[in-house]
Design a protein around this motif. Structure first.
Motif, PDB file in Angstrom:
ATOM      1  N   SER A   1       2.109  -0.001  -4.816  1.00 27.91           N
ATOM      2  CA  SER A   1       0.853  -0.356  -4.187  1.00 27.91           C
ATOM      3  C   SER A   1       1.458  -0.505  -2.712  1.00 27.91           C
ATOM      4  CB  SER A   1       0.088  -1.509  -4.613  1.00 27.91           C
ATOM      5  OG  SER A   1      -0.900  -1.796  -3.760  1.00 27.91           O
ATOM      6  N   SER A   2       0.386  -0.104  -1.705  1.00 29.71           N
ATOM      7  CA  SER A   2       0.712  -0.441  -0.268  1.00 29.71           C
ATOM      8  C   SER A   2      -0.105  -1.463   0.215  1.00 29.71           C
ATOM      9  CB  SER A   2       0.143   0.929   0.672  1.00 29.71           C
ATOM     10  OG  SER A   2      -1.404   0.948   0.258  1.00 29.71           O
TER      11      SER A   2
ATOM     12  N   SER B   1      -6.594  -0.636  -2.247  1.00 30.02           N
ATOM     13  CA  SER B   1      -5.490  -1.023  -2.964  1.00 30.02           C
ATOM     14  C   SER B   1      -6.138  -2.076  -4.137  1.00 30.02           C
ATOM     15  CB  SER B   1      -4.192  -1.511  -2.706  1.00 30.02           C
ATOM     16  OG  SER B   1      -3.709  -0.462  -1.669  1.00 30.02           O
TER      17      SER B   1
ATOM     18  N   GLY C   1      -2.074   4.841  -6.571  1.00 28.78           N
ATOM     19  CA  GLY C   1      -3.475   4.818  -6.464  1.00 28.78           C
ATOM     20  C   GLY C   1      -3.915   6.033  -5.971  1.00 28.78           C
TER      21      GLY C   1
END
Length: 246
Positions: free
Chosen positions: A44-45, A50, A143
Motif C-alpha cells: 500500500s502507498s 488506499s 490496490g
C-alpha cells in the motif's frame, strides 16, 4: 476453497482469476489469505484511495503484513496519514520499506536523480526495496483498478508476475464504489485529496489534477511514464540502469 500450493504460479493465478473475476473484494482477499496464509502481503502507498483496500483487508486479517514504500521523497501528509490510518484500522504489521543507503550513495548522492531519470529514481526507491521485501512472500495484494486507465484497463483480478501471484481485489470497482464504501465506513481521507490530488506519489513527481483529466494525470506529468516500475513485468535477470555511469 483449497488449492495445491505446488501449482506453478501462472496456472494457479489463471485458475484463481477464473473463479474470482466477478467476486466481491472481500471474497478475493479471503481467498488470498486462505490460499497463502502468512506467505501473503499487501502493498500500500497509503495514498488517495488506499483506505478502502486497507479497511477491507483489516476485516479479514488485521495482522496481514502491509508493505509501505517509504521512498524518502513522500509528502509529509502521506507519512502522517500512514500512521493515523494504520492505527484507525487496527493494522498491527505495517512495514516501512526504505531504499538502501548504498544504493542512494552510489546512484543518487544529491537526492536529485528524479530531475534526470525518473525510472532510475523509482527503481532504487521503490522497485529494489519491494523486491527485497517481497522475496519472503509467495503472493501479494495490490490496490490497482481498471478505471485508472493506461495499462490497467485490462487488469485481471488475479495474475502472475515475476514468480508471484498478485491479487487485485478492486480491479472491478470504479470511483463510485470506492467513494460509497469510504462514506459507509467513515474512512478518513488523505489530506491532499481535498487539494486536488486524486493519486499521490512522491512530491517531486506528483501534481494536482485539472478538472476532466485522468485520475493519474498528475503522476510524472509531461513524461511518457505511467507506472513506477513495481507493476511492470521484467525478464529474468534483467538489469536496470541506476543512473549516472553505473
Amino acid at each position: 476453497m483449497a488449492y495445491d500450493t505446488l501449482d506453478r504460479p501462472k496456472s494457479l493465478a489463471a485458475r484463481l482469476d477464473a473463479e474470482l473475476r466477478h467476486a466481491h473484494p472481500t471474497t478475493v482477499i479471503e481467498a488470498a489469505v486462505e490460499q497463502f496464509g502468512d506467505k501473503l502481503a499487501l502493498v500500500s502507498s497509503f495514498g488517495a484511495e488506499s483506505a478502502v483496500l486497507l479497511h477491507l483487508a483489516a476485516q479479514v486479517k488485521k495482522d496481514i503484513p502491509v508493505l509501505f514504500l517509504e521512498t524518502g521523497m513522500l509528502f509529509g501528509q502521506t507519512l502522517d496519514y500512514r500512521k493515523t490510518l494504520a492505527a484507525h484500522l487496527g493494522l498491527t504489521d505495517v512495514r516501512d520499506l526504505r531504499p538502501h543507503y548504498q544504493d542512494l550513495a552510489t546512484a543518487d548522492p544529491k537526492n536529485d536523480l528524479w530531475k534526470t531519470d525518473t525510472d532510475a529514481c523509482c527503481h532504487i526507491r521503490k522497485v529494489l526495496p519491494l523486491d527485497r521485501a517481497i522475496a519472503d512472500f509467495d503472493a501479494w495484494i495490490t490496490g490497482r483498478k481498471r478505471f485508472h486507465g493506461g495499462d490497467r484497463l485490462s487488469l485481471p483480478v488475479v495474475e502472475q508476475a515475476d514468480g508471484k501471484v498478485k491479487f487485485n481485489p478492486l480491479a472491478n470497482w470504479g470511483k463510485a464504489e470506492l467513494d460509497a464504501y469510504a462514506a459507509e465506513h467513515q474512512l478518513p481521507a488523505h489530506p491532499l485529496v481535498a487539494q486536488g490530488f486524486p493519486s499521490i506519489g512522491c512530491w517531486p513527481c506528483t501534481q494536482p489534477v485539472e478538472e476532466g483529466e485522468d485520475v493519474r494525470a498528475g503522476r510524472w506529468k509531461g513524461l511518457d511514464k505511467t507506472e513506477c516500475g513495481i507493476h511492470v513485468a521484467r525478464a529474468p535477470g534483467a538489469v536496470v540502469n541506476l543512473g549516472g555511469d553505473i
